[in-house]
Design an enzyme around this catalytic site. Sequence first.
Site, PDB file in Angstrom:
ATOM      1  N   GLU A   1      -3.526  -1.060  13.331  1.00  0.00           N
ATOM      2  CA  GLU A   1      -4.770  -0.438  12.570  1.00  0.00           C
ATOM      3  C   GLU A   1      -4.443   1.066  12.843  1.00  0.00           C
ATOM      4  OE1 GLU A   1      -6.848  -2.198  11.197  1.00  0.00           O
ATOM      5  OE2 GLU A   1      -8.630  -0.781  10.429  1.00  0.00           O
TER       6      GLU A   1
ATOM      7  N   HIS B   1     -18.090  -0.559  10.156  1.00  0.00           N
ATOM      8  CA  HIS B   1     -17.406   0.355  10.926  1.00  0.00           C
ATOM      9  C   HIS B   1     -17.804   1.669  11.148  1.00  0.00           C
ATOM     10  CE1 HIS B   1     -14.604  -2.998  10.644  1.00  0.00           C
ATOM     11  NE2 HIS B   1     -13.561  -2.363  10.175  1.00  0.00           N
TER      12      HIS B   1
ATOM     13  N   CYS C   1      -9.657  -1.077   5.335  1.00  0.00           N
ATOM     14  CA  CYS C   1     -11.359  -0.925   5.537  1.00  0.00           C
ATOM     15  C   CYS C   1     -11.780   0.201   6.307  1.00  0.00           C
ATOM     16  CB  CYS C   1     -11.854  -1.918   6.158  1.00  0.00           C
ATOM     17  SG  CYS C   1     -11.270  -2.703   7.738  1.00  0.00           S
TER      18      CYS C   1
ATOM     19  N   THR D   1     -16.710  -4.727   4.776  1.00  0.00           N
ATOM     20  CA  THR D   1     -16.106  -5.657   3.772  1.00  0.00           C
ATOM     21  C   THR D   1     -16.733  -5.674   2.332  1.00  0.00           C
ATOM     22  OG1 THR D   1     -18.291  -7.327   4.226  1.00  0.00           O
ATOM     23  CG2 THR D   1     -16.176  -7.549   6.050  1.00  0.00           C
TER      24      THR D   1
ATOM     25  N   ARG E   1       1.013  -1.266  -0.001  1.00  0.00           N
ATOM     26  CA  ARG E   1       0.119   0.050  -0.016  1.00  0.00           C
ATOM     27  C   ARG E   1       0.846   1.230   0.116  1.00  0.00           C
ATOM     28  NH1 ARG E   1      -4.408  -1.827   4.596  1.00  0.00           N
ATOM     29  NH2 ARG E   1      -5.483  -3.139   3.502  1.00  0.00           N
TER      30      ARG E   1
END
Lengths: 332, 332, 332, 332
Positions: free
Chosen positions: B182, B222, B129, B311, B92
């Site tokens: 995260e 989320h 996500c 997701t 990434r």
Amino acid sequence: MLEGHPWFQLEVLAASGKSAGNKYRDAANWILEEEMPEEVGNKQVEQIDSKIFENAGIKLIFSALPADVARSVEPELASSGLFVFSNASAFRMAEDVPLLIADINGDHLALVEQQQKSRPGYIVTNPNCSVIGLASGLKPLADNFGLKSVFVTTYQALSGAGYPGVPSMDIMGNIVPYIHDEEEKVEEECDKILGKFTGEAIEPLQLNVIASCARVGVRNGHLESVLVELETDATIDDIKNAFTEYKGNKDEALPTAPEQLIIVTEDESRPQPVFDSYNGSPERARGMAVTVGRLKLRGSKLRFFLLVHNTIRGASGCSIMNAELAKIRGYI
Amino acid sequence: MLEGHPWFQLEVLAASGKSAGNKYRDAANWILEEEMPEEVGNKQVEQIDSKIFENAGIKLIFSALPADVARSVEPELASSGLFVFSNASAFRMAEDVPLLIADINGDHLALVEQQQKSRPGYIVTNPNCSVIGLASGLKPLADNFGLKSVFVTTYQALSGAGYPGVPSMDIMGNIVPYIHDEEEKVEEECDKILGKFTGEAIEPLQLNVIASCARVGVRNGHLESVLVELETDATIDDIKNAFTEYKGNKDEALPTAPEQLIIVTEDESRPQPVFDSYNGSPERARGMAVTVGRLKLRGSKLRFFLLVHNTIRGASGCSIMNAELAKIRGYI
Amino acid sequence: MLEGHPWFQLEVLAASGKSAGNKYRDAANWILEEEMPEEVGNKQVEQIDSKIFENAGIKLIFSALPADVARSVEPELASSGLFVFSNASAFRMAEDVPLLIADINGDHLALVEQQQKSRPGYIVTNPNCSVIGLASGLKPLADNFGLKSVFVTTYQALSGAGYPGVPSMDIMGNIVPYIHDEEEKVEEECDKILGKFTGEAIEPLQLNVIASCARVGVRNGHLESVLVELETDATIDDIKNAFTEYKGNKDEALPTAPEQLIIVTEDESRPQPVFDSYNGSPERARGMAVTVGRLKLRGSKLRFFLLVHNTIRGASGCSIMNAELAKIRGYI
Amino acid sequence: MLEGHPWFQLEVLAASGKSAGNKYRDAANWILEEEMPEEVGNKQVEQIDSKIFENAGIKLIFSALPADVARSVEPELASSGLFVFSNASAFRMAEDVPLLIADINGDHLALVEQQQKSRPGYIVTNPNCSVIGLASGLKPLADNFGLKSVFVTTYQALSGAGYPGVPSMDIMGNIVPYIHDEEEKVEEECDKILGKFTGEAIEPLQLNVIASCARVGVRNGHLESVLVELETDATIDDIKNAFTEYKGNKDEALPTAPEQLIIVTEDESRPQPVFDSYNGSPERARGMAVTVGRLKLRGSKLRFFLLVHNTIRGASGCSIMNAELAKIRGYI
């Protein structure tokens, strides 16, 4: 929490409305894991009235009345010479009423003298349950480093809403990012609690608190994600020291005050409501301590998580500790 | 999500390690409420290898490999001339790899040309996500008002951790204020996504993101509590308009892109994971839209809650939409 | 549970495999709300081996080994002269091994003499956690009225599956009507526990148990819906009396045995896991009592709900109580 | 569920008490994941009164009134010539009122002719939500093998209690083994549903149902653990065949009836509320099918788990299907 208290003893239970006339056992919906003390359960709940307390020779009242009832009843009680320690929100922001956490802003207690110029008794309030945790965590930071701004996001437990409170269909497997009036309380109460007592009034601090409050599917324990901007430079160690060395009113031995108010956990996944609210250890002080963890510093910005047991330190325990301070300082 | 897709068709399933050699039905632990499509379940899972794709005449790969496997396998595939759209975190932050959300920073896709100077294929990644949701919400604000700082606190769903993921004993009636790596991802990925593409590289934005990430007992969706500091003055209405009028790459019709990317809810208790992630309405775009609500403005500071289906828009849907963009722009 | 025990003291911690060599603090994943006792946390975990116990002068072993490890290790320990009180399922159904609940079938303990014909030590097992609750409830009924058949449906807590145990994605907001091997254990173990000890062997009762076992999203406390067919006539009051007057081995004072084994609740919505497993009251005997409620009699068929704390009476507490019985009867 | 129905169309919404006078959007607390249809939300809720329906030229009423309101209102509506399909419990056990599940005991519908001897309209009731699932599973067994006794233990979803329903503090991480009046309904309604229609009355079956009903923390889907004693010999295959070949009223094409009423799952951990209530697959018939699994046969005793979507097949879907049967048979 009063069971076995060294100074205070439960004498009279009183309520407004339909609870009065019943035994407490039948009037209360008891949802604690511990069983109701036998003797308390058998007590009759009286119709609330200052006479009842006078007749029983009582001066100290703990009030957990709904805000709207408190608004009319609590001043009556204070006018009758009673000392009212209240969890209701009705008078928290009143100019002459202390918004008190005994081990955070104990000096504000003297504000009751302003009330007593016009009535024999007084009202002392404790803050909202989220705020009690937050203000406890902010106090050592404000004292040591100064605070320019505060942003707090909460994960608030179900017990904070009382009973029946939150319908299960709303919260099961869900998060509700809204609690009526809660953000407003968090934003205004902190300034008053951490404000300066001039001898006659409170000069609020300008903390610029912004609060995001959400309800989560947890029984007990409000978790808070806090971001503050400090006024002066600090290292992580400075901050940990400020937390752990914070002393509250330790020279006065209040039976309900925690030995160690703020516990700094080094566990990277804590504090967690299930493990750090209450039972975690004797050091959690039976729900009277506040746990902070996951400190992260970026320049002058500090992030941490904070956990407070919302019904103990966040409500009943705070009121009792406030009354203990009043007793030891001669206001009762 | 590929079932019935107008442009792409599932041909080959491949995995590393012990899944290979089994039918997908037996290799996968299927925990979606919808049943596995019959045909997919019966497909054999192959040992991953660029030959398999070559033999099948395939150019487009969706990768959901674990990060450590992706680190070695994805470059091999790209070197064989394959176009890899990856949900793995391995590349990434690589300089020549787009960190792409087609309707947010579609222009970054051209960065694959840098890769193709040294290999025939390329890798395109989609962000974490949480970040996909956050960056989607920040983009219209950055475009219209500029952003000085971002503080985000998350309530992240269980499905974000994969399977078996979070043990039930950890999370039942609890909150875990920690998700491995995260916060670091949230803090660095936003800058790259919202950065400026110079034609040869990405100049990251300096958003000064600070993230507090927690896991909650929610299946999907989320929720994020966001506080941003704007660079220019704005009213609440300006901000709502910026959200609702954000157009993405709308001139290019991507089959998976939502008609309306950002939905502003006026319900004071929303967005909520159960009601706003997916099924809420056709306008939720089957999980590809982002819902924001509870906007509060204090001077230049804006607070809002944001919900993203972790997701769908937050993973598989984003990858598919990225591939659609590559197709329409001639990179596939 | 051994902390502060009047007779037994923790000396050595041993494990197979990768836990050995670490401090217990690091080897164990501690998920109790109470904190790990300091001293226990600092103990080194040894590689399991009869020599270690010999060297430490130890005779009494509590085994919580996985069933497959227990199958080879426990007989070795018994052959070395050690007295093994095991929670493992490996030898529960072995002919010469007592399947013991001290206050239910204490007379079965003498079966260890059969083992000691061929080895100096012995193995005593305690039943499966669901069965310990069920057999405790069935015993007074079998004694007083006889039992023709039993049908039990369970609501079993997460802690019964150990750690990491049940993935949260499987159980959050869900019920899983399957627990591997559990129904088989419930069906066969009850017959042995309530069987008759002839002096040399156990003659199992023929209870015709049929079990339906399901996992639910509860931390601690197995709830069971039980239907039994009685052999003789009884009134509801007869049955309540049989429950409350059941004495266990009360003439022998076992420190861990509950004062009142079976508590009959008259609250029509109880027993409930959160309120009746443990903390409910001192009468819950810190998790060693069993609560029954909602008795309903239709002819010879009796229905009731039963609650047992699965990790206390249902596991560790049962083993300790079994060792206490062995001690008082001279087998240790 | 009426949206897009081929035969019926929503014309009038009526309520007693305080809902009347508001738009449905404001009167209803909408807790479905799907959004409220725009047109329905804008409808005015009328004060319930037979005139309103007459004026609108309506004959068919779906009633979801509270039982006590239904007791007075539904007979008035029937006396005015209206055809009332009711989910209320008020008249379920009335002698001349069908307790109807169209694809289980469709012949009982003709019982309305008994009502119409004394009034132009009639009342048709559908059973309790748990019973609809249970009776659907029992019917093929009763038809093929006969039933001597039934013991059912339930795991009932929160939505069965309506809104606000169960307080979250009662059920979070807990099981409540009590639902007011529920066991009584399960025990008496099955006998009537599976009873024989003589042409003038229902002769109830004597199923000797004993029910244990508990509330669990699940949104939708009642799971039931069922034990039945069969009258004749059967193999597991015979029983599976009886389930899967059960045809209902298949010669009459009712739009809401499931293609396959009873689905037998071979997955040893199913049926589960999250995966088998509704979304699982088209074969789940959008909540109108019933799933059974984990069949276990011991002599003449059969154990299985059964899952029914409590608000679809268990309530609204059943009423609509009943009205469809009435329409196709000329009663509307």
